[in-house]
Motif scaffolding. Structure first.
Motif, PDB file in Angstrom:
ATOM      1  N   ASN A  51       2.351   1.925  -3.448  1.00 18.83           N
ATOM      2  CA  ASN A  51       1.402   2.329  -4.501  1.00 18.83           C
ATOM      3  C   ASN A  51       0.442   3.419  -4.038  1.00 18.83           C
ATOM      4  O   ASN A  51      -0.620   3.606  -4.621  1.00 18.83           O
ATOM      5  N   TYR A  52       0.852   4.135  -3.019  1.00 14.71           N
ATOM      6  CA  TYR A  52      -0.023   5.169  -2.448  1.00 14.71           C
ATOM      7  C   TYR A  52      -0.430   6.182  -3.518  1.00 14.71           C
ATOM      8  O   TYR A  52       0.416   6.773  -4.179  1.00 14.71           O
ATOM      9  N   LEU A  74       0.840  -1.206   0.000  1.00  5.57           N
ATOM     10  CA  LEU A  74       0.000   0.000   0.000  1.00  5.57           C
ATOM     11  C   LEU A  74       0.873   1.253   0.000  1.00  5.57           C
ATOM     12  O   LEU A  74       0.558   2.238  -0.657  1.00  5.57           O
ATOM     13  N   LYS A 123      -1.661   5.558  -6.350  1.00  6.40           N
ATOM     14  CA  LYS A 123      -1.422   5.092  -7.728  1.00  6.40           C
ATOM     15  C   LYS A 123      -2.302   3.895  -8.081  1.00  6.40           C
ATOM     16  O   LYS A 123      -1.913   3.045  -8.880  1.00  6.40           O
ATOM     17  N   TRP A 124      -3.446   3.785  -7.430  1.00  2.32           N
ATOM     18  CA  TRP A 124      -4.315   2.638  -7.732  1.00  2.32           C
ATOM     19  C   TRP A 124      -5.112   2.915  -8.992  1.00  2.32           C
ATOM     20  O   TRP A 124      -5.693   3.983  -9.162  1.00  2.32           O
ATOM     21  N   HIS A 184      -7.550  -4.596  -5.432  1.00  3.90           N
ATOM     22  CA  HIS A 184      -7.117  -3.310  -5.984  1.00  3.90           C
ATOM     23  C   HIS A 184      -5.873  -3.548  -6.829  1.00  3.90           C
ATOM     24  O   HIS A 184      -4.941  -4.238  -6.382  1.00  3.90           O
ATOM     25  N   ALA A 197      -2.758  -1.674  -9.004  1.00  5.58           N
ATOM     26  CA  ALA A 197      -2.066  -0.390  -9.148  1.00  5.58           C
ATOM     27  C   ALA A 197      -1.640  -0.167 -10.596  1.00  5.58           C
ATOM     28  O   ALA A 197      -1.607  -1.102 -11.409  1.00  5.58           O
ATOM     29  N   GLU A 198      -1.304   1.093 -10.896  1.00  4.51           N
ATOM     30  CA  GLU A 198      -0.876   1.435 -12.260  1.00  4.51           C
ATOM     31  C   GLU A 198       0.304   0.566 -12.704  1.00  4.51           C
ATOM     32  O   GLU A 198       0.402   0.143 -13.846  1.00  4.51           O
ATOM     33  N   TRP A 242      -7.523   0.539 -10.649  1.00  9.46           N
ATOM     34  CA  TRP A 242      -8.909   0.044 -10.649  1.00  9.46           C
ATOM     35  C   TRP A 242      -9.062  -0.997  -9.551  1.00  9.46           C
ATOM     36  O   TRP A 242      -8.076  -1.471  -8.974  1.00  9.46           O
ATOM     37  N   HIS A 243     -10.326  -1.319  -9.259  1.00  9.86           N
ATOM     38  CA  HIS A 243     -10.582  -2.390  -8.289  1.00  9.86           C
ATOM     39  C   HIS A 243     -11.843  -3.139  -8.664  1.00  9.86           C
ATOM     40  O   HIS A 243     -12.678  -2.639  -9.422  1.00  9.86           O
ATOM     41  N   GLN A 291      -0.922  -5.802  -7.073  1.00 14.09           N
ATOM     42  CA  GLN A 291      -2.306  -5.937  -6.633  1.00 14.09           C
ATOM     43  C   GLN A 291      -2.358  -6.280  -5.151  1.00 14.09           C
ATOM     44  O   GLN A 291      -1.393  -6.807  -4.586  1.00 14.09           O
TER      45      GLN A 291
END
Ligand code: SF4
Ligand code: SF4
Length: 356
Positions: free
Chosen positions: A26-27, A23, A29-30, A43, A45-46, A32-33, A50
């Motif tokens: 990737n703060y 987390l 920078k997510w 979730h 990340a770019e 989609w979920h 995951q």
């Protein structure tokens, strides 16, 4: 001489120090979920990382042994990371998909149901109750535990038209806020004053200022300073009891439970809404509150059968209209229901004093 202990102005601790490394990396920078199954969020990340989040329910007010059990599960599957949501469900996060099933099995085996995501009946919130507040008329966490036992299948499955937020409040001040279904204490009689105690315990001006309808007046009783209540004005709100405990309003028979529906805090899809009274005078019947559970289940069944996909409870009622709501649920309708507060100027704001 010891050093002065100076205050450290630290504010809220930096939450990143408690987060799982995935987390932190990737703060913000997510990308989609989704929800691979009820109770599990994924979730992504770019950069392709995951993280899986498994959400579980508890008995609400927890002893140290239960919290240790939850921490042991976090140690075993999530490198010691666990978090509590605003509704006191627990969330376990892991980047390792292979750990999701064993984690769910361990939670279920320890008695924590997994669910509460998507269009389910989410974990029921309650106000502070006996542990932290001085005026409760019921045990709000007990109502929640009894109801969650009845609704556990609706927590574990995502079968509702939209998410359902249920709240309980242990006095009429209702610090718990709005809910799709709200279960609130309802006092039905004015406070009974213990005159012998008032002069020694209460600050009379503070109590008088507290009353929203100016129903409390200073009085001399047996030559001693006390208070009196104009019972025609009193709306039985209970606000005088915290500053003056001799004004006892909690009553095993006359403090009832009321159910309100259609409230929501969020502005998603439609504006926030106030919930409205639909059932009153239900007995405050600990430890399982069966009469309350029956009405809640009736409302949920009707909503589930008739609402369109993604309609929240209040949106569904706005579409079908309140008369149809009462027809469909067969709850008795009286003139006290569905108050728009249009008459509030006359019956609530009867005093000239303002306090903030
Ligand atoms: S609902 Fe009332 S009794 Fe319960 S915690 Fe809030 S203020 Fe206290
Ligand atoms: S219960 Fe509420 S309305 Fe009644 S006297 Fe107390 S503060 Fe006033």
């Amino acid at each position: 001489m010891s050093e002065l202990r100076r205050p450290i102005e630290c504010g809220v601790p930096d939450s990143k120090q408690f987060m799982p490394p995935v987390l932190v990396r990737n703060y913000g920078k997510w990308a989609w979920h989704d929800r691979p199954q009820p109770g599990v969020l994924r979730h992504v990340a770019e950069g392709g990382d995951q993280v899986f989040t498994v959400k579980a329910g508890t008995q609400r007010q927890m002893d140290i042994h239960t919290i240790r059990k939850l921490c042991d599960i976090a140690d075993q599957f999530c490198d010691g990371h666990v978090r509590f949501t605003i509704r006191s469900s627990v969330e376990f996060m892991t980047p390792d998909e292979s750990k999701v099933k064993p984690l769910i099995d361990a939670l279920e085996a320890a008695g924590f149901p997994v669910g509460g995501t998507g269009n389910s009946v989410g974990f029921i919130s309650h106000t502070q109750g006996w542990l932290h507040c001085d005026i409760p008329g019921t045990d709000a966490s007990g109502v929640v535990k009894a109801l969650m036992d009845e609704l556990v299948d609706e927590f574990k499955h995502e079968d509702m038209p939209n998410r359902v937020k249920i709240t309980t409040s242990c006095c009429q001040i209702n610090c718990g806020g709005q809910g799709d279904i709200a279960i609130n204490v309802q006092h039905t009689k004015p406070p009974v004053i213990n005159h012998a105690l008032v002069s020694g315990v209460c600050e009379r001006p503070a109590v008088i200022a507290r009353c929203p309808v100016a129903a409390i007046r200073p009085a001399l009783v047996d030559g001693k300073p006390s208070l009196e209540v104009d019972e025609k004005k009193c709306v039985c709100c209970g606000a005088c009891y915290p500053p003056c405990p001799p004004m006892q309003i909690n009553d095993p028979v006359n403090s009832k439970i009321a159910i309100w529906v259609g409230g929501k805090h969020s502005s998603t899809r439609s504006k926030p809404m106030f919930h409205k009274l639909v059932a009153a005078g239900l007995p405050n019947n600990a430890p399982r509150w069966p009469e309350v559970a029956e009405v809640v289940k009736l409302i949920l069944r009707t909503y589930k059968a008739d609402a369109r996909p993604w309609e929240r409870m209040g949106e569904w009622i706005e579409r079908i209209g309140w008369p149809r709501f009462f027809e469909m649920t067969q709850l008795p309708f009286t003139k006290y229901h569905v108050d728009t507060w249009r008459g509030g100027r006359a019956n609530l704001n009867a005093s000239a004093h303002l306090h903030f």
